[in-house]
Design a protein around this motif. Sequence first.
Motif, mmCIF file in Angstrom:
data_model
loop_
_atom_site.group_PDB
_atom_site.id
_atom_site.type_symbol
_atom_site.label_atom_id
_atom_site.label_comp_id
_atom_site.label_asym_id
_atom_site.label_seq_id
_atom_site.Cartn_x
_atom_site.Cartn_y
_atom_site.Cartn_z
ATOM 1 N N CYS A 28 9.416 56.885 6.793
ATOM 2 C CA CYS A 28 9.776 58.296 6.832
ATOM 3 C C CYS A 28 9.624 58.935 5.452
ATOM 4 C CB CYS A 28 11.199 58.456 7.345
ATOM 5 S SG CYS A 28 11.632 60.157 7.639
ATOM 6 N N ALA B 103 4.229 58.764 4.948
ATOM 7 C CA ALA B 103 3.039 58.490 5.758
ATOM 8 C C ALA B 103 1.831 59.252 5.203
ATOM 9 C CB ALA B 103 3.304 58.882 7.203
ATOM 10 N N ALA C 101 -0.142 61.442 6.407
ATOM 11 C CA ALA C 101 -0.226 62.878 6.709
ATOM 12 C C ALA C 101 1.067 63.257 7.408
ATOM 13 C CB ALA C 101 -1.420 63.169 7.621
ATOM 14 N N LEU C 102 1.421 64.528 7.330
ATOM 15 C CA LEU C 102 2.676 64.969 7.955
ATOM 16 C C LEU C 102 2.706 64.653 9.439
ATOM 17 C CD1 LEU C 102 3.436 68.444 6.393
ATOM 18 C CD2 LEU C 102 4.864 66.397 6.397
ATOM 19 N N GLU C 103 1.562 64.845 10.103
ATOM 20 C CA GLU C 103 1.518 64.600 11.541
ATOM 21 C C GLU C 103 1.833 63.143 11.845
ATOM 22 O OE1 GLU C 103 -0.604 66.406 9.860
ATOM 23 O OE2 GLU C 103 -0.835 68.329 10.878
ATOM 24 N N GLU C 104 1.337 62.233 11.009
ATOM 25 C CA GLU C 104 1.595 60.805 11.217
ATOM 26 C C GLU C 104 3.052 60.474 10.909
ATOM 27 O OE1 GLU C 104 -0.401 58.762 12.608
ATOM 28 O OE2 GLU C 104 -2.234 59.970 12.543
ATOM 29 N N ASP C 105 3.598 61.132 9.910
ATOM 30 C CA ASP C 105 4.994 60.918 9.539
ATOM 31 C C ASP C 105 5.890 61.248 10.732
ATOM 32 O OD1 ASP C 105 7.581 61.225 7.960
ATOM 33 O OD2 ASP C 105 6.184 60.958 6.313
ATOM 34 N N ILE C 106 5.598 62.369 11.353
ATOM 35 C CA ILE C 106 6.409 62.834 12.483
ATOM 36 C C ILE C 106 6.224 61.900 13.680
ATOM 37 C CG2 ILE C 106 6.637 64.732 14.144
ATOM 38 C CD1 ILE C 106 5.902 66.616 11.748
ATOM 39 N N ALA C 107 4.982 61.471 13.910
ATOM 40 C CA ALA C 107 4.718 60.596 15.050
ATOM 41 C C ALA C 107 5.394 59.238 14.867
ATOM 42 C CB ALA C 107 3.205 60.423 15.224
ATOM 43 N N ALA D 9 8.052 58.619 13.189
ATOM 44 C CA ALA D 9 9.497 58.805 13.373
ATOM 45 C C ALA D 9 9.830 58.892 14.858
ATOM 46 C CB ALA D 9 9.968 60.053 12.637
ATOM 47 N N ASN D 10 8.952 59.519 15.632
ATOM 48 C CA ASN D 10 9.204 59.565 17.082
ATOM 49 C C ASN D 10 9.239 58.172 17.677
ATOM 50 O OD1 ASN D 10 9.580 62.255 17.616
ATOM 51 N ND2 ASN D 10 7.432 62.680 18.058
ATOM 52 N N ALA E 275 9.884 55.383 16.108
ATOM 53 C CA ALA E 275 11.086 54.711 15.609
ATOM 54 C C ALA E 275 12.318 55.184 16.371
ATOM 55 C CB ALA E 275 11.258 54.984 14.110
ATOM 56 N N LEU E 276 12.381 56.482 16.640
ATOM 57 C CA LEU E 276 13.545 57.009 17.375
ATOM 58 C C LEU E 276 13.592 56.466 18.794
ATOM 59 C CD1 LEU E 276 13.580 60.718 16.141
ATOM 60 C CD2 LEU E 276 15.427 59.044 15.872
ATOM 61 N N ARG F 175 -1.092 55.648 21.432
ATOM 62 C CA ARG F 175 -1.241 56.155 20.079
ATOM 63 C C ARG F 175 -1.652 55.050 19.104
ATOM 64 N NH1 ARG F 175 0.460 61.174 17.578
ATOM 65 N NH2 ARG F 175 -0.298 60.823 15.502
#
Lengths: 253, 105, 325
Positions: free
Chosen positions: A29, A32, A34-40, A42-43, A45-46, A140
């Motif tokens: 977190c 990553a 790119a931001l898009e990968e960071d968010i993905a 985290a999803n 992981a959640l 993914r």
Amino acid sequence: MTAGGDEFEFLCRMGDNALVLGQRLSEWCGSAPALEEDIALANTALDLLGQAKMWLDLAAEVEDAGRTSDDLAMKRDVMDFRNLLLVERPNGDFGHTMTRQFLFDSWHVEMLKELADSKDARIAEISAKSAKEARYHVERSAETVIGLGDGTPESHSRMQTALNELWSYVGEMFHDDEVDMSMARSKLAPLPSNLRSGFDRRFRKVVEAATLIPPTGAYAHLGGKNGIRHTEHLGHILTQMQWLQRAYPESEW
Amino acid sequence: MSDNGRDSSVHERREWPLWEIFIRGMHGLNHRHVGSLHAADAEMAMKNARDVYTRRNEGVSIWVVKSRHIAASSPSDKGPFYEPSRSKAYRHPTFFDIPEEAGAM
Amino acid sequence: MYAQMVESTASDDDPEKLAAFQARIDAGEKIEPKDWMPEGYRKTLIRQIGQHAHSEIVGQLPEGNWITRAPTLERKAILLAKVQDEAGHGLYLYCAAETLGVSRDEMTEMLLEGRMKYSSIFNYPTVTWADIGAIGWLVDGAAIMNQVPLQRTSYGPYSRAMIRICKEESFHMRQGFDIMMKMANGSREQKRMAQDALNRFWYPSLMMFGPSDGDSVHSSQSMAWKIKISSNDELRQKFVDQTVPQADYLDLKIPDPELKWNQDKGGYDFSEPDWSEFHAVLKGNGPCNSDRMKARIRAWEDGRWVRDGLMAHAQKKAAGKVAAE
């Protein structure tokens, strides 16, 4: 054998896989590519942390010893963890993380698909919910493995290295032991070895599209899911994850 | 070269293109523009849109369009584009007075 | 706030066009990307939105520092979801800035080369779990004060990004206060951590609003353009007035001996933060500036092969499709 028997053991395996891999992914977190990968990431992981909670809640219920999912997550030591060795491997570079993810996801979807038919309705329910998440995860991670394998010479070579390094941790996912056989006899869970063909089909397709060479070694490191011999990495994961609960016991958070 | 020794000029710019994201919030509704993101291709844009723009259960269907493929009306067209329709009040149902006795229409 | 001391750029555009532009803003119209806008408006917005976006991304780091150590499964999930939201907010804001003709990569490079700034607050360390509570309660609380009015900003894409961000942010401050409640009502050690976190984050939070506007030309130009809605002092006062009763509720002490209710102004009197510290942090001498930059630079450089790899694959795929047609 712990109280709760084989079912407790099995539920800890499912829960600990999700917990330890979720913990590993959450290390990414904020860093990553790119931001898009960071968010993905985290999803994913959640999703995994959510699954871990469901499995460990059920494990605690089955054990019936007054422990909670948080007790199981935060107060067991290394030898009581039941996750696969694969998920405790360090993140390495992004390609390494995504290769580990793809290998795990490819097993996970097969496992959850079968578990959705478990005779224990509680297992079936958790699995049905988790299976939807896992299907997206594997889509993914597979796409990322393909993209990076086929991408540039550098990304290709990093992905091949990751695959070679992680390969000896694949076998444990399909290794049947006493707990598995007992679970299969009671129609609570599939035999891991029966999941291999589904895994192999997807694996071959993705690795070929990624222009990677499938490793051929048959050697498999064992010792994670039965807790007999974890790698040194798990202790460090727990040192971080459990620190507050250990340092300030009896506190509410 | 800047103070901390980084030099961006030597890197060829290979930025992922920008995509516009449209999401159908509920079955039966129109897709609505929700924002943009970067992705290498359409498949990845779709997945990124799922991860970025539907984290709170916001969608049932996603469209992605490369931003540079969107043709937009220019603000200077404002007059000729939109004003002529103002004078066509007869297109709106309230233009007509229908006696109540005639019933719903 | 997340955008502190943004300089506005004066415009030497055609006075007639400028007047017409100002009239649109005064009439409450939104300016959209393809509309004519003064060069100064465009440049100031890029600086402000960029700084705000950078703050979200750098802001992931101090809280991210505790994700792997969160004390329960639920706290871990909540914190991860929150830090993930911050990445999302950075993304929305970069996209808003991109409509002004600057790419995300360009803005990132400017941040990493020190040519663009981010909020001073993220250069402070999170040393105990109570800091995660304090950040949600104080830092997000302060941020919301600024972001709510910015939903009405004149630039359409910025305003829409802020609306989305405010909608998502609503749980952030609450989760922080929830942590503080647990800590403040917990064991003696937990209470000590809570007080210590408040002690360390109080003045840096007040600094988030930036120094008094005084008669800054930048502020008045930005306010005329409606890209700054309220003055720094106004927001700071509002923040203090909101926070003091909350600290009382927690039975924590705000580290300001001068703090007292002023009946005449209907608000609290309070001590100014140490502005020399603020300027030192902005110059790069905060406790974490160099660590934060190093972390961002490493993520950016380590990620390059991934971004390039996926791009190369997409190009091959596209070429393959063309060849097949």
